[in-house]
Design an enzyme around this catalytic site. Structure first.
Site, short mmCIF file in Angstrom:
data_model
loop_
_atom_site.label_atom_id
_atom_site.label_comp_id
_atom_site.label_asym_id
_atom_site.label_seq_id
_atom_site.Cartn_x
_atom_site.Cartn_y
_atom_site.Cartn_z
CG ASN A 62 -1.91 1.17 1.17
OD1 ASN A 62 -2.90 0.82 0.08
ND2 ASN A 62 -1.58 2.19 1.87
CG ASP A 63 1.30 2.76 3.20
OD1 ASP A 63 0.84 3.84 3.70
OD2 ASP A 63 1.40 1.98 4.80
CB VAL A 64 5.82 0.60 -0.78
CG1 VAL A 64 7.06 0.24 1.04
CG2 VAL A 64 5.14 -0.64 -0.93
CB ALA A 121 1.36 4.91 6.10
#
Length: 460
Positions: A383-385, A424
């Site tokens: 997701n965040d990466v 996050a």
């Protein structure tokens, strides 16, 4: 040959084995060999210590070996790959706790013999105490026993400053008068309390950095304990582990666009509220059958794994999908972000477990220049990466963090259970891009359904 000379000679051999073990751990191809060398070094060190002649009770040592070995074997066999990050955090805490008990015993029996001994004893209990409780909190966040988000409260910075100040002042008093047992216990207690307040304000997305920092702390406390009890092997091994942890922390910080000072002082992980428009956006989904038709015609596919892949235990199904794509004439790569998952190297270990070739694993810097030529990027649980907001949205808490540029592929498939945010706690704008399609459901079942489509097409 006297016992002391023999012990030190074996310690030198053990130190060399540890050094080579760490070297081999730097590559997935040689990691298993490195682990075996390190284990052999530890076995030799333990045997040499037992033969040194200063053992008080072999019965208690044997009991400890039986209990510890049994627990270790149980954890090794029962712990799933998804539980590796929290297990690593717990092991760091156990290592630090062992060092604290050694320091405490040495002080209780012999006291502080000189100024150097008093200083190293003080450093050991401070670093050891905060590592024990900090690791426990990290374990709780990773295992979701406590909330993974940053825990903040009014006056938190002032409280932390007061605790640090008290530890420093009491430390000076203890070093000047090391016979005061009350100061020793108070410093140890405050250090344990500070370990809790050091980790709770850190958000879950920063856990890979926390793991590497705690790894470094556990090495440092082992090193200082070596000075306390005058054990050269502990000094060498602790220094190796501490240095390795610091280097890994710097790599993690670079991957998350954070400074090492920011990490060491626990000032990271605060979630910034996103400021933006309330524009209604809608993600576009696609059924597995349509996704298969696109993959069937793809000439290049990049799979981006994340923690969701670990949760779904989808690594073996992903390998099978990759094999079908390759048989279909497709070039398949796996893009690994340095902080994907919940600990450094989490995705590498997971894919290696499924016997995916190391040659297919590509780091972020190597894969990003190729992404614009990729036909399909399949994001599984990450997701965040892969969030493009990190490149342009200054209000985002991940702004400036290097990401895998999956959004630049011609088509993007995102396998997720829902539209829930990542660790996050922020929305991923990639999900609303025109070239992105969501495939909702359990990642393992979705990948298995794609594999079934390939099997059916070959039969016909």
């Amino acid at each position: 040959m006297n016992n002391e000379f023999f012990t030190n000679f074996v310690y030198i051999i053990s130190s060399c084995l540890f050094a080579f073990g760490l070297k081999f751990l730097g590559s997935p191809v040689t990691a298993r060999r490195g682990n075996m060398l390190s284990a052999l070094g530890m076995l030799l060190a333990v045997l040499a210590t037992l033969c040194n002649g200063h053992i008080i009770s072999f019965q208690w040592i044997l009991l400890g070996i039986v209990i510890g070995g049994s627990l270790g074997a149980l954890v090794a066999f029962k712990a799933a790959m998804t539980e590796m990050p929290q297990m690593i955090a717990l092991l760091h805490g156990c290592g630090a706790l062992a060092s604290v008990f050694v320091d405490w015993t040495a002080y209780h029996v012999h006291g502080a013999t000189d100024l150097t001994n008093a200083i190293t004893l003080y450093l050991s209990i401070v670093i050891g105490g905060l590592t024990v409780t900090g690791s426990a909190i990290a374990w709780g966040k990773l295992s979701e026993k406590i909330p993974g988000k940053a825990i903040l409260f009014t006056g938190q910075k002032w409280l932390n400053t007061a605790i640090i100040t008290a530890i420093l002042i009491l430390g000076v008093m203890f070093i000047m008068n090391p016979s005061r047992y009350d100061l020793f216990l108070t410093i140890l207690g405050l250090s344990c309390v500070f370990g809790v307040f050091m980790v709770i304000p850190i958000g879950g997305a920063d856990m890979p950095v926390v793991i590497s920092i705690l790894n470094s702390y556990s090495g440092v406390v082992a090193c200082t304990t070596g000075f306390v009890i005058h054990n050269t092997l502990l000094i060498v091994v602790g220094a190796l582990v501490g240095a390795n942890g610091i280097i890994l922390s710097i790599i993690m910080c670079k991957a998350m666009n954070r400074s090492i000072n920011n990490v060491l002082f626990g000032a990271f992980g605060n979630v910034v509220k996103k400021t933006g428009t309330d524009e209604k956006k809608e993600a576009k989904s696609i059924p597995v059958e349509d996704a298969f038709l696109i993959l069937e015609n793809a000439k290049s596919v990049v799979i981006v794994p994340g923690y969701g892949l670990a949760v779904a235990q989808a690594q073996h199904a992903v390998r099978e999908l990759g094999e079908f794509l390759e048989k279909n004439g497709c070039d398949v790569k796996y893009a690994i972000h340095p902080v994907a998952g919940r600990m450094p190297g989490h995705m590498n270990v997971l894919l290696a477990e499924a016997n995916i070739s190391y040659d297919q694993l590509m780091e972020m810097d190597a894969i990003n220049p190729l992404m614009e030529s990729v036909d399909v990027a399949i994001i599984i649980g990450a997701n965040d990466v892969v969030n493009p907001a990190s490149r342009h949205d200054k209000s985002s808490p991940i702004y400036g963090m290097p990401i895998i540029n999956a959004d630049k592929a011609k088509t993007v498939f995102v396998l997720k259970r829902s539209m829930a945010t990542g660790f996050a706690g922020i929305e991923n704008e990639l999900f609303y891009y025109d070239n992105c399609r969501m495939i909702f459901g359990d990642a393992k079942q979705t990948v298995q359904a794609l594999v079934a489509e390939f099997k059916n097409s070959q039969q016909h």
